[in-house]
Design a protein around this motif. Structure first.
Motif, PDB file in Angstrom:
ATOM      1  N   GLN A  13       0.897  -1.160   0.000  1.00  0.00           N
ATOM      2  CA  GLN A  13       0.000   0.000   0.000  1.00  0.00           C
ATOM      3  C   GLN A  13       0.933   1.207   0.000  1.00  0.00           C
ATOM      4  O   GLN A  13       1.478   1.565   1.046  1.00  0.00           O
ATOM      5  CB  GLN A  13      -0.875   0.002   1.246  1.00  0.00           C
ATOM      6  CG  GLN A  13      -1.758  -1.199   1.389  1.00  0.00           C
ATOM      7  CD  GLN A  13      -3.174  -0.906   0.973  1.00  0.00           C
ATOM      8  OE1 GLN A  13      -3.653   0.223   1.056  1.00  0.00           O
ATOM      9  NE2 GLN A  13      -3.864  -1.916   0.510  1.00  0.00           N
ATOM     10  N   PHE A  14       1.162   1.804  -1.156  1.00  0.00           N
ATOM     11  CA  PHE A  14       2.149   2.867  -1.304  1.00  0.00           C
ATOM     12  C   PHE A  14       1.432   4.173  -1.650  1.00  0.00           C
ATOM     13  O   PHE A  14       0.852   4.301  -2.719  1.00  0.00           O
ATOM     14  CB  PHE A  14       3.150   2.492  -2.403  1.00  0.00           C
ATOM     15  CG  PHE A  14       4.323   3.404  -2.503  1.00  0.00           C
ATOM     16  CD1 PHE A  14       5.418   3.235  -1.672  1.00  0.00           C
ATOM     17  CD2 PHE A  14       4.345   4.432  -3.428  1.00  0.00           C
ATOM     18  CE1 PHE A  14       6.520   4.071  -1.757  1.00  0.00           C
ATOM     19  CE2 PHE A  14       5.435   5.269  -3.542  1.00  0.00           C
ATOM     20  CZ  PHE A  14       6.524   5.093  -2.697  1.00  0.00           C
ATOM     21  N   ASP A  15       1.476   5.134  -0.736  1.00  0.00           N
ATOM     22  CA  ASP A  15       0.808   6.424  -0.919  1.00  0.00           C
ATOM     23  C   ASP A  15       1.814   7.434  -1.478  1.00  0.00           C
ATOM     24  O   ASP A  15       2.712   7.887  -0.774  1.00  0.00           O
ATOM     25  CB  ASP A  15       0.240   6.907   0.419  1.00  0.00           C
ATOM     26  CG  ASP A  15      -0.631   8.142   0.277  1.00  0.00           C
ATOM     27  OD1 ASP A  15      -0.550   8.842  -0.758  1.00  0.00           O
ATOM     28  OD2 ASP A  15      -1.391   8.418   1.221  1.00  0.00           O
ATOM     29  N   THR A  16       1.653   7.783  -2.729  1.00  0.00           N
ATOM     30  CA  THR A  16       2.595   8.702  -3.379  1.00  0.00           C
ATOM     31  C   THR A  16       2.523  10.118  -2.818  1.00  0.00           C
ATOM     32  O   THR A  16       3.474  10.880  -2.957  1.00  0.00           O
ATOM     33  CB  THR A  16       2.356   8.752  -4.898  1.00  0.00           C
ATOM     34  OG1 THR A  16       1.025   9.200  -5.154  1.00  0.00           O
ATOM     35  CG2 THR A  16       2.575   7.386  -5.538  1.00  0.00           C
ATOM     36  N   SER A  17       1.422  10.465  -2.163  1.00  0.00           N
ATOM     37  CA  SER A  17       1.288  11.834  -1.636  1.00  0.00           C
ATOM     38  C   SER A  17       2.158  12.079  -0.410  1.00  0.00           C
ATOM     39  O   SER A  17       2.445  13.226  -0.073  1.00  0.00           O
ATOM     40  CB  SER A  17      -0.178  12.149  -1.315  1.00  0.00           C
ATOM     41  OG  SER A  17      -0.625  11.369  -0.224  1.00  0.00           O
ATOM     42  N   VAL A  18       2.591  11.017   0.268  1.00  0.00           N
ATOM     43  CA  VAL A  18       3.425  11.185   1.464  1.00  0.00           C
ATOM     44  C   VAL A  18       4.790  10.503   1.332  1.00  0.00           C
ATOM     45  O   VAL A  18       5.630  10.635   2.217  1.00  0.00           O
ATOM     46  CB  VAL A  18       2.711  10.664   2.738  1.00  0.00           C
ATOM     47  CG1 VAL A  18       1.474  11.492   3.027  1.00  0.00           C
ATOM     48  CG2 VAL A  18       2.382   9.195   2.628  1.00  0.00           C
TER      49      VAL A  18
END
Length: 150
Positions: A136-141
């Motif tokens: 689960q990789f959140d590009t925004s953070v």
């Protein structure tokens, strides 16, 4: 819907390589693909086919298969990186077509199998064969390592 291929078995004959609006696509240079190690995932040059038909190499060590963002034309792709300390690792790259940039994120993984790109969240599996871990990789953070102008 096409079945998602794996980092060991992917080909250009699937919709994964074409943007949702069909204006652009990715094309691997299949004659240049190599295994990371014997029986390992594939890596090689990947070209971005822009709306005008012009082709630009994204990176020389792309893994696959890519995933296009559901809401737009961004595409996430795994980028293989070699280090004498850790051997081969992979990191996430996101192609931003509007700015013609490839954003490479700092976090390293063993072997990525990207499955979905929804908003800022990329999901998939790290190390899908040996000791798999949900991704689960959140590009925004996430921390950006560098930005490559294409």
């Amino acid at each position: 819907m096409d079945t998602l291929h794996t980092p060991w078995d992917f080909n250009v004959g699937t919709q994964q390589f074409v943007a949702h609006d069909h204006s652009q696509s990715l094309r691997y240079q299949f004659d240049c693909l190599n295994e990371i190690g014997m029986g390992g995932p594939l890596r090689g040059p990947c070209l971005w086919v822009m709306p005008d038909g012009k082709e630009v190499q994204i990176h020389a060590n792309c893994g696959g298969p890519p995933v296009w963002q559901q809401q737009g034309n961004y595409v996430a792709i795994s980028i293989w990186k070699f280090s004498w300390l850790t051997s081969w690792t992979t990191q996430i790259g996101v192609l931003e077509p509007a700015s013609k940039q490839l954003i490479l994120f700092k976090k390293s993984f063993k072997a990525l199998h990207l499955k979905q790109f929804d908003g800022c969240l990329i999901t998939g599996v790290d190390s899908p064969i040996y000791l798999p871990e949900a991704l689960q990789f959140d590009t925004s953070v996430a921390t950006i390592e560098r930005i490559i102008q294409l």
